[in-house]
Design an enzyme around this catalytic site. Structure first.
Site, PDB file in Angstrom:
ATOM      1  N   GLU A  38       0.811  -1.206   0.000  1.00  0.00           N
ATOM      2  CA  GLU A  38       0.000   0.000   0.000  1.00  0.00           C
ATOM      3  C   GLU A  38       0.857   1.275   0.000  1.00  0.00           C
ATOM      4  O   GLU A  38       1.745   1.437   0.850  1.00  0.00           O
ATOM      5  CB  GLU A  38      -0.939  -0.021   1.217  1.00  0.00           C
ATOM      6  CG  GLU A  38      -1.830   1.196   1.372  1.00  0.00           C
ATOM      7  CD  GLU A  38      -2.704   1.466   0.156  1.00  0.00           C
ATOM      8  OE1 GLU A  38      -3.312   0.513  -0.367  1.00  0.00           O
ATOM      9  OE2 GLU A  38      -2.769   2.633  -0.277  1.00  0.00           O
ATOM     10  N   THR A  82      -5.708   1.673  -5.540  1.00  0.00           N
ATOM     11  CA  THR A  82      -5.334   0.248  -5.435  1.00  0.00           C
ATOM     12  C   THR A  82      -6.050  -0.578  -6.502  1.00  0.00           C
ATOM     13  O   THR A  82      -5.452  -1.462  -7.127  1.00  0.00           O
ATOM     14  CB  THR A  82      -5.702  -0.339  -4.055  1.00  0.00           C
ATOM     15  OG1 THR A  82      -5.199   0.497  -3.039  1.00  0.00           O
ATOM     16  CG2 THR A  82      -5.122  -1.744  -3.889  1.00  0.00           C
ATOM     17  N   HIS A 197      -1.604   3.288   4.740  1.00  0.00           N
ATOM     18  CA  HIS A 197      -2.603   4.032   3.963  1.00  0.00           C
ATOM     19  C   HIS A 197      -2.779   5.410   4.577  1.00  0.00           C
ATOM     20  O   HIS A 197      -2.738   5.557   5.801  1.00  0.00           O
ATOM     21  CB  HIS A 197      -3.933   3.268   3.969  1.00  0.00           C
ATOM     22  CG  HIS A 197      -4.909   3.769   2.951  1.00  0.00           C
ATOM     23  ND1 HIS A 197      -5.558   4.976   3.078  1.00  0.00           N
ATOM     24  CD2 HIS A 197      -5.336   3.233   1.791  1.00  0.00           C
ATOM     25  CE1 HIS A 197      -6.338   5.159   2.027  1.00  0.00           C
ATOM     26  NE2 HIS A 197      -6.224   4.114   1.224  1.00  0.00           N
ATOM     27  N   ASP A 256       1.608  -0.130  -4.926  1.00  0.00           N
ATOM     28  CA  ASP A 256       0.398   0.016  -5.752  1.00  0.00           C
ATOM     29  C   ASP A 256       0.276   1.390  -6.418  1.00  0.00           C
ATOM     30  O   ASP A 256      -0.157   1.492  -7.564  1.00  0.00           O
ATOM     31  CB  ASP A 256      -0.882  -0.352  -4.966  1.00  0.00           C
ATOM     32  CG  ASP A 256      -1.160   0.526  -3.746  1.00  0.00           C
ATOM     33  OD1 ASP A 256      -0.295   1.348  -3.369  1.00  0.00           O
ATOM     34  OD2 ASP A 256      -2.261   0.377  -3.170  1.00  0.00           O
ATOM     35  N   HIS A 257       0.669   2.450  -5.715  1.00  0.00           N
ATOM     36  CA  HIS A 257       0.528   3.823  -6.254  1.00  0.00           C
ATOM     37  C   HIS A 257       1.219   4.773  -5.298  1.00  0.00           C
ATOM     38  O   HIS A 257       1.694   4.349  -4.248  1.00  0.00           O
ATOM     39  CB  HIS A 257      -0.961   4.208  -6.412  1.00  0.00           C
ATOM     40  CG  HIS A 257      -1.759   3.968  -5.159  1.00  0.00           C
ATOM     41  ND1 HIS A 257      -1.666   4.767  -4.053  1.00  0.00           N
ATOM     42  CD2 HIS A 257      -2.620   2.969  -4.832  1.00  0.00           C
ATOM     43  CE1 HIS A 257      -2.452   4.302  -3.098  1.00  0.00           C
ATOM     44  NE2 HIS A 257      -3.032   3.192  -3.526  1.00  0.00           N
TER      45      HIS A 257
HETATM   46  C1  GP9 Z   1      -8.952  -0.437   0.420  1.00  0.00           C
HETATM   47  C2  GP9 Z   1      -7.509  -0.435   0.092  1.00  0.00           C
HETATM   48  C3  GP9 Z   1      -6.990   0.949  -0.057  1.00  0.00           C
HETATM   49  O1  GP9 Z   1      -9.531  -1.697   0.425  1.00  0.00           O
HETATM   50  O2  GP9 Z   1      -7.243  -1.211  -1.022  1.00  0.00           O
HETATM   51  O3  GP9 Z   1      -7.523   1.551  -1.143  1.00  0.00           O
HETATM   52  P1  GP9 Z   1      -6.885   2.822  -1.855  1.00  0.00           P
HETATM   53  O4  GP9 Z   1      -7.485   4.019  -1.214  1.00  0.00           O
HETATM   54  O5  GP9 Z   1      -5.423   2.789  -1.677  1.00  0.00           O
HETATM   55  O6  GP9 Z   1      -7.283   2.663  -3.249  1.00  0.00           O
HETATM   56 MN    MN Z   2      -3.759   1.712  -2.241  1.00  0.00          MN
END
Ligand code: GP9
Ligand code: MN
Length: 436
Positions: A38, A82, A197, A256-257
């Site tokens: 994340e 994500t 996150h 992921d980003h």
């Molecule tokens: C939520 C998690 C985070 O289930 O995948 O989401 P994001 O905000 O990073 O897209």
């Molecule tokens: Mn994410």
């Protein structure tokens, strides 16, 4: 009309495919454990905060003999965050420029990694301790051919083992092991972490390093949660080893980003010790870590070529030796020599071997200098103004820019038209199902 033939032609011509790239089949029949990290950006790798390493475990992987580390690997996500990264990995198609394709086109026909591996005998699953309908995952996973989704209810979640968005990464991995142990092999299992996150909350107790000190509490908080995630992943590796699941698996780890948006550029420039974050720097900050870890294989290295999330699907299929010759996708095997030579970001920016194009400026990728400024403006006479105008027409970014736009558009056409309803993919591991 049906644009598929045109798209197939483009893909055949423009998206080079090496039938047998260097590592083809090296991980045949192995399980795939894919870890989505994340909000992890590459700038923390082999870097420090307050004199301390941020990601000691991931740093050790960058020079581990069984690991390939891609240091110029870009995320290509947009508003779907994500879920966009999942979409890229599964399909090697681009997410949409607005909204989340998981929501807007969750019922389309796809030819995802889970489905293809399923046809090759793999059991596919996703582990994510959040509400199943978040990002419309429950529906989209069905469309992608995921066999089983272990959501929040598969875990024991309470106030003590949670923070921010839910179950903390350490208990999350710990509680996941038992499911893996009883899983039929070979399997493709994706783990999506959560603790790192926004807004990056973490207790003192779980923080092994101090926060940073700047005007951005977001950036300040980021470092301890990144370290927590790093420790959680290390612990997961240990548990995989202890439970005998490690040797037969290839483990992929991918950011992921971005976690730190451009709203925090001032703090970021302070941290990176730069006068400012230029548009060029901003693109370079879109790099996310990518590791391919193959236990027992001892030829790992740091790979510098320009790669991105669009490349993951063909790379994994090749590593596993699963043929997908007639599949339609826009990425290249990351180990192959024959590659398109650029990575398109979803906003139309791109990174090529030589250039970075963003904000209508063509930068030299190596130096970070705008290519135009190679002509010194003070020396411009009427004559060389004309010459520099001609130069602009010869903007070296232009030909690639056109391909980037075409490619994004073709990918969108597939999604908007739900065109895979009409496709069959002979030569992949099994024929596509008939249209319903
Ligand atoms: C939520 C998690 C985070 O289930 O995948 O989401 P994001 O905000 O990073 O897209
Ligand atoms: Mn994410």
């Amino acid at each position: 009309g049906n644009e598929l033939p045109e798209i197939r032609e483009y893909v055949d011509e423009e998206v080079q495919r090496d039938a047998k790239p260097p590592l083809y089949g090296i991980a045949e029949d192995k399980n795939v454990i894919f870890i989505s990290l994340e909000s992890l950006q590459s700038f923390v790798i082999n870097n420090e905060v307050n004199g301390e390493e941020i990601t000691p475990f991931l740093n050790s992987l960058t020079n581990d003999e069984s690991t390939y580390y891609f240091e110029n690997f870009y995320h290509q996500t947009e508003q779907g965050k994500t879920s966009d990264s999942e979409f890229l990995v599964e399909n090697s198609l681009y997410p949409l420029s607005r909204g989340a394709v998981f929501f807007t086109h969750g019922q389309n026909e796809y030819h995802g990694l889970s489905e293809i591996l399923g046809e090759a005998g793999y059991f596919s699953s996703v582990f994510h301790a959040n509400n199943k309908s978040f990002w419309n995952r429950d529906q989209m996973y069905g469309s992608l051919g995921v066999d089983q989704f272990y959501g929040e209810e598969a875990y024991e979640v309470n106030v003590d083992n949670s923070v921010g968005w839910g179950l903390k990464d350490k208990p999350y991995f710990e509680q996941s092991i038992k499911y893996l142990q009883s899983m039929e092999e070979p399997y493709y299992s994706k783990f999506i972490t959560l603790t790192n996150h926004f807004p990056f909350g973490l207790s003192e107790e779980d923080s092994s390093i101090d926060k940073y000190d700047s005007n951005s509490s977001t950036l300040n908080n980021f470092f301890p949660t990144v370290r927590y995630m790093d420790e959680a992943v290390e612990q997961f590796f240990d548990q995989l080893k202890a439970s005998g699941l490690y040797e037969d698996s290839v483990i992929v780890l991918m950011g992921d980003h971005y976690g730190i948006s451009e709203n925090h550029n001032k703090a970021m420039s302070q941290y990176l010790d730069k006068d400012e974050i230029t548009p060029y720097d901003h693109v370079q900050l879109q790099r996310v870590p990518m590791f391919v870890h193959i236990p027992g294989h001892e030829d790992g290295e740091v790979i510098s070529k320009v790669t991105g999330q669009i490349d993951v699907k063909p790379t994994l299929l090749n590593l596993l030796g699963v043929p997908a010759e007639n599949d339609i996708f826009f990425g290249n095997d990351m180990f192959a020599q024959d590659r398109k030579g650029y990575i398109a970001l979803r906003n139309g920016d791109f990174v090529s071997d030589d250039y970075i194009s963003t904000s209508s400026i063509c930068y030299n990728r190596e130096t970070g200098e705008p290519v135009e400024s190679e002509v010194d403006s003070e020396e411009r006479t009427a004559e060389n103004t004309a010459a520099s105008a001609a130069n602009q027409n010869n903007n070296p970014c232009e030909p690639i820019q056109q391909k980037v736009e075409q490619e994004l558009e073709l990918s969108d056409t597939i999604i908007y038209g739900d065109l895979f309803r009409f496709a069959d993919f002979p030569g992949t591991s099994a024929p596509a199902e008939d249209n319903e």
